[in-house]
Design an enzyme around this catalytic site. Structure first.
Site, PDB file in Angstrom:
ATOM      1  N   CYS A 150      93.062  53.933  66.717  1.00  0.00           N
ATOM      2  CA  CYS A 150      92.706  55.436  66.728  1.00  0.00           C
ATOM      3  C   CYS A 150      94.299  56.049  67.095  1.00  0.00           C
ATOM      4  O   CYS A 150      94.161  54.772  68.435  1.00  0.00           O
ATOM      5  CB  CYS A 150      91.422  55.900  67.396  1.00  0.00           C
TER       6      CYS A 150
ATOM      7  N   ARG B 258      99.612  53.305  63.951  1.00  0.00           N
ATOM      8  CA  ARG B 258      98.633  52.340  64.263  1.00  0.00           C
ATOM      9  C   ARG B 258      97.572  51.726  63.261  1.00  0.00           C
ATOM     10  O   ARG B 258      96.922  51.529  63.441  1.00  0.00           O
ATOM     11  CB  ARG B 258      98.185  53.128  65.111  1.00  0.00           C
TER      12      ARG B 258
ATOM     13  N   TRP C 137      90.704  55.842  63.431  1.00  0.00           N
ATOM     14  CA  TRP C 137      90.382  54.124  62.764  1.00  0.00           C
ATOM     15  C   TRP C 137      89.327  54.009  62.839  1.00  0.00           C
ATOM     16  O   TRP C 137      88.223  53.634  63.993  1.00  0.00           O
ATOM     17  CB  TRP C 137      91.497  53.357  63.463  1.00  0.00           C
TER      18      TRP C 137
ATOM     19  N   ASN D 296      89.343  57.448  71.131  1.00  0.00           N
ATOM     20  CA  ASN D 296      89.797  56.243  71.295  1.00  0.00           C
ATOM     21  C   ASN D 296      88.954  54.820  71.746  1.00  0.00           C
ATOM     22  O   ASN D 296      89.680  55.291  73.167  1.00  0.00           O
ATOM     23  CB  ASN D 296      91.394  56.107  71.349  1.00  0.00           C
ATOM     24  N   GLY D 297      88.558  54.381  71.269  1.00  0.00           N
ATOM     25  CA  GLY D 297      87.285  53.097  71.715  1.00  0.00           C
ATOM     26  C   GLY D 297      86.067  52.809  71.443  1.00  0.00           C
ATOM     27  O   GLY D 297      86.214  53.334  70.783  1.00  0.00           O
TER      28      GLY D 297
ATOM     29  N   GLU E  81     102.173  31.819  59.810  1.00  0.00           N
ATOM     30  CA  GLU E  81     102.585  33.182  60.108  1.00  0.00           C
ATOM     31  C   GLU E  81     103.391  33.484  58.827  1.00  0.00           C
ATOM     32  O   GLU E  81     102.680  34.822  58.199  1.00  0.00           O
ATOM     33  CB  GLU E  81     103.412  33.285  61.493  1.00  0.00           C
TER      34      GLU E  81
ATOM     35  N   LYS F   7     101.670  37.186  56.576  1.00  0.00           N
ATOM     36  CA  LYS F   7     102.440  38.048  57.142  1.00  0.00           C
ATOM     37  C   LYS F   7     101.897  38.736  55.375  1.00  0.00           C
ATOM     38  O   LYS F   7     101.953  39.733  54.555  1.00  0.00           O
ATOM     39  CB  LYS F   7     103.592  37.476  57.149  1.00  0.00           C
TER      40      LYS F   7
ATOM     41  N   GLU G  12      98.924  40.274  54.462  1.00  0.00           N
ATOM     42  CA  GLU G  12      98.847  41.767  54.900  1.00  0.00           C
ATOM     43  C   GLU G  12      99.183  42.454  53.886  1.00  0.00           C
ATOM     44  O   GLU G  12      98.925  43.763  55.035  1.00  0.00           O
ATOM     45  CB  GLU G  12      98.264  41.687  56.396  1.00  0.00           C
TER      46      GLU G  12
ATOM     47  N   HIS H 115      91.967  15.993  51.624  1.00  0.00           N
ATOM     48  CA  HIS H 115      91.437  15.954  52.896  1.00  0.00           C
ATOM     49  C   HIS H 115      89.762  16.781  51.780  1.00  0.00           C
ATOM     50  O   HIS H 115      89.414  17.076  52.051  1.00  0.00           O
ATOM     51  CB  HIS H 115      91.011  15.989  53.658  1.00  0.00           C
TER      52      HIS H 115
ATOM     53  N   LYS I  84      97.589  48.789  64.032  1.00  0.00           N
ATOM     54  CA  LYS I  84      98.746  48.316  64.987  1.00  0.00           C
ATOM     55  C   LYS I  84      98.719  47.807  66.083  1.00  0.00           C
ATOM     56  O   LYS I  84      98.571  46.991  66.631  1.00  0.00           O
ATOM     57  CB  LYS I  84     100.266  49.078  65.470  1.00  0.00           C
TER      58      LYS I  84
HETATM   59  C1  F6R Z   1      99.880  40.379  61.946  1.00  0.00           C
HETATM   60  C2  F6R Z   1      99.893  41.175  63.097  1.00  0.00           C
HETATM   61  C3  F6R Z   1      98.953  40.805  64.185  1.00  0.00           C
HETATM   62  C4  F6R Z   1      98.368  40.931  65.480  1.00  0.00           C
HETATM   63  C5  F6R Z   1      97.875  40.786  66.460  1.00  0.00           C
HETATM   64  C6  F6R Z   1      98.126  40.677  68.200  1.00  0.00           C
HETATM   65  O1  F6R Z   1     101.415  41.216  61.817  1.00  0.00           O
HETATM   66  O2  F6R Z   1     101.013  42.165  63.666  1.00  0.00           O
HETATM   67  O3  F6R Z   1      98.009  40.026  63.599  1.00  0.00           O
HETATM   68  O4  F6R Z   1      99.679  40.363  65.823  1.00  0.00           O
HETATM   69  O5  F6R Z   1      97.111  42.222  66.199  1.00  0.00           O
HETATM   70  O6  F6R Z   1      98.839  42.230  68.066  1.00  0.00           O
HETATM   71  P1  F6R Z   1      99.115  41.984  69.791  1.00  0.00           P
HETATM   72  O7  F6R Z   1     100.494  41.192  69.704  1.00  0.00           O
HETATM   73  O8  F6R Z   1      99.731  43.655  70.088  1.00  0.00           O
HETATM   74  O9  F6R Z   1      98.757  41.426  70.574  1.00  0.00           O
END
Ligand code: F6R
Length: 604
Positions: free
Chosen positions: A2, A27, A73, A99-100, A477, A481, A484, A500, A599
């Site tokens: 949010c 976000r 959200w 938010n929360g 990673e 990527k 997502e 395995h 985000k």
């Molecule tokens: C993936 C991504 C998330 C963040 C994770 C932690 O592309 O962005 O997996 O890495 O939510 O977020 P931060 O780094 O803000 O704690």
């Protein structure tokens, strides 16, 4: 997650709130709304879906020069118009954005229902507005204090009351909220991006604090209502940094920005040819006998890379732990365990909880974080900022590579202090890190075939990434990527683990991406490539630009520039980021705002 914006001044609140909400879109959200105060009337408009839908629904209505806005959200209740924020009290006197998560909302809802109050939505947030209504005694500040004293959980709140047009209250408890100071107008928001085009002067609200915001000033109070002298800060980047600058998507812009972002992380830490990061002066690394790195998502993947680098250079036993697991694992931590928490946003709820657990057990906590003044930075004993600039695309790119570079710097600094590397090796490693921005620039150049590869691989419904050691960390990673942004299922496998069990899934035309850059284990990974090829897999290999032998082994090869093997994770993720980007573009995905994602993950 949010996003909140609040404005009071002389401008048209409707426009300023909508502009702020647009800047918070990144976000992640599924509904949005605004409440604008026009004299003693509060009007609220909210809507499921995108801000453009809300904007159209408002039309030319909503006069007024103060108000609150929200992108939601969904956590409690589906993303419907009714569940969207702001929530207004039955008599229309109060409206709130939240938010929360209010953890005791069920008990509060029952109690307020017994007092005859009605609820419209399924949200936890609506209890806040009904509490305000219930406790209202004509004094806005007192009412805010009484109502919020009943709340358990995490919350950032924006509140308006029709009896006090032009006055907003902003309350913070374990959820981000920043005040923006303008001239004759003031703001608050979940992050500075929302109002950066109006002011760069900010106050970070600490947990438990709240603020009265009017056009003429901002007063900060602690939880018992006493005035607190605020600390003013200035944001160093401008609105342009949070815009696309000619790129089709923020993700592509941020991939391309990596050389510059890495320079910002690396260069200021270099003093007289050695790394001497500000923030570590008082950390006595010789007193540390174990390191636990904790984070979520990509930041955790940076931690997995860091684990290999730190163990190799410093010979300190190091593990990387998911923060959401560590917090509930009864971890064994003490004053000799250094906990390194990594976060781009600095607001990730699980990472913060793991840090609190570590501190409770007496472990010193070092934060590697991008957002200056964020909750992670405030909670840590030592802070290393990555200074990557604002990251807007939900999928992190420059956030991740700068985290890895910061861990590399930390490892070289610690190894120098501990004497686990010779001064000559320290100098060699330092110069390799200083060359990383140029190396990443070349990785972008060498990846020119990735767009083409994406054109003939975007139809696969599932694929595997394999690699060993740092290459494996990179696979984690790369796989995230791709998942997502393109919604294609993929798995990252330590190449030696395939036999395995998972090799049972390899059949004709299965796409396997093999990262084979880690020199010491190259031959082993080559064997794994042959094993999957023998079972009909299509293999895309990622290899050093000098390693031409892979052209004969794989169906496609993506070359990356060579650097110190321990630091290869930085350049070699670049083509993987680009692959995820181009595959998602081929598939018509909403690249900067993937579905269901946020985000800044401020709830558990
Ligand atoms: C993936 C991504 C998330 C963040 C994770 C932690 O592309 O962005 O997996 O890495 O939510 O977020 P931060 O780094 O803000 O704690």
């Amino acid at each position: 997650m949010c996003g909140i914006i609040g404005y009071t001044g002389k401008g048209r609140a409707r426009e300023i709130l909508i502009e702020g909400l647009r800047r918070l879109e990144y976000r992640g959200y599924d509904s949005a709304g605004v409440s604008v105060c026009d004299g003693n009337v509060i009007r609220t408009v909210k809507s499921q879906g995108r801000i453009s839908v809300l904007d159209e629904k408002i039309g030319d209505e909503l006069p007024g020069t103060s108000g609150i806005g929200h992108t939601r959200w969904a956590t409690h209740g589906a993303p419907t118009d009714t569940n969207a924020h702001p929530h207004a009290s039955a008599d229309g006197k109060f409206a709130i954005v939240h938010n929360g998560i209010i953890e005791n909302y069920e008990a509060l809802r029952e109690e307020l229902t017994r007092h005859g109050m009605k609820f419209q939505s399924e949200t936890d947030s609506e209890v806040v507005v009904n509490l305000l209504d219930y406790y209202y005694d004509g004094d806005f500040k007192n009412t805010v204090m009484k109502a919020t004293s009943r709340l358990e959980g995490s919350y950032a709140l924006g509140i308006v009351c029709s009896d006090f047009p032009g006055t907003l209250f902003a309350v913070r408890n374990m959820s981000p909220l920043i005040i923006g100071i303008g001239a004759g107008e003031n703001y608050f928001a979940s992050d500075v991006t929302a109002f950066i085009s109006h002011t760069k002067n900010i106050i970070h609200l600490d947990d438990g604090m709240f603020a009265k915001v009017t056009p003429d000033g901002v007063t900060i109070y602690n939880s018992i209502g006493a005035k607190v002298r605020p600390t003013y800060e200035k944001v160093t980047w401008d609105a342009e940094a949070a815009e696309k600058g000619g790129y089709e998507h923020f993700m592509l812009k941020e991939i391309m920005e990596q050389p510059r972002a890495l320079e910002a992380t690396i260069n200021p830490r270099l003093k007289e040819g050695k790394f001497s990061p500000e923030g570590l002066e008082s950390l006595d690394i010789s007193k540390i006998d174990r390191i636990v790195i904790t984070a979520c998502g990509s930041a955790y993947h940076a931690g997995v890379v860091g684990r290999y680098v730190i163990e190799s250079l410093c010979r300190i036993p190091t593990t990387a732990e998911l923060a959401s697991e560590l917090r509930y694992a009864s971890p064994i931590l003490n004053e000799r365990t250094l906990v390194i928490a990594i976060s781009q946003s600095g607001e990730t709820a699980d990472t913060l909880a793991a840090m609190r657990e570590a501190k409770k057990l007496g472990a010193p906590v070092l934060a590697i974080v991008n957002v200056v003044g964020s909750s992670v930075a405030s909670l840590a004993d030592y802070v290393l900022y990555t200074w990557a600039g604002p990251e807007i695309a939900v999928a992190t790119t420059k956030g991740y590579t700068t985290q890895v570079a910061m861990l590399d710097i930390f490892a070289v600094w610690a190894a120098g202090k501990l004497g686990t590397v010779t001064p000559e090796r320290e100098a060699e490693l330092t110069s390799a890190i200083v060359s990383l921005p140029a190396c990443v620039q070349r990785a972008i150049y060498l990846a020119s075939n990735v767009e083409e590869i994406a054109k003939h691989s975007h139809k696969h419904s599932s694929l595997f990434f394999i690699g060993r050691n740092i290459d494996y960390a990179c696979c984690l990673e790369a796989s995230l990527k791709l998942k997502e942004v393109s919604y294609i299922h993929s798995e990252a496998y330590a190449a030696g683990e395939l036999k395995h069990g998972t090799i049972a899934l390899i059949s004709q035309n299965q796409l396997v991406i093999a990262i084979a850059c880690y020199e010491a284990l190259r031959e082993k990974t080559m064997s794994n490539i042959q094993q999957v090829k023998a079972r009909g897999a299509n293999v895309i290999a990622v290899a050093h630009e000098t390693d031409r032998s892979l052209i004969a082994e794989a169906d496609d090869v993506i070359f990356v520039p060579e650097t110190e093997p321990l630091f290869m994770a930085v350049p070699q993720i670049v083509p993987m980021q680009l692959l995820a980007y181009y595959v998602a573009r081929e598939n018509g995905c909403d690249i900067d705002k993937p579905k269901n994602l946020a985000k800044s993950v401020t709830v558990e």
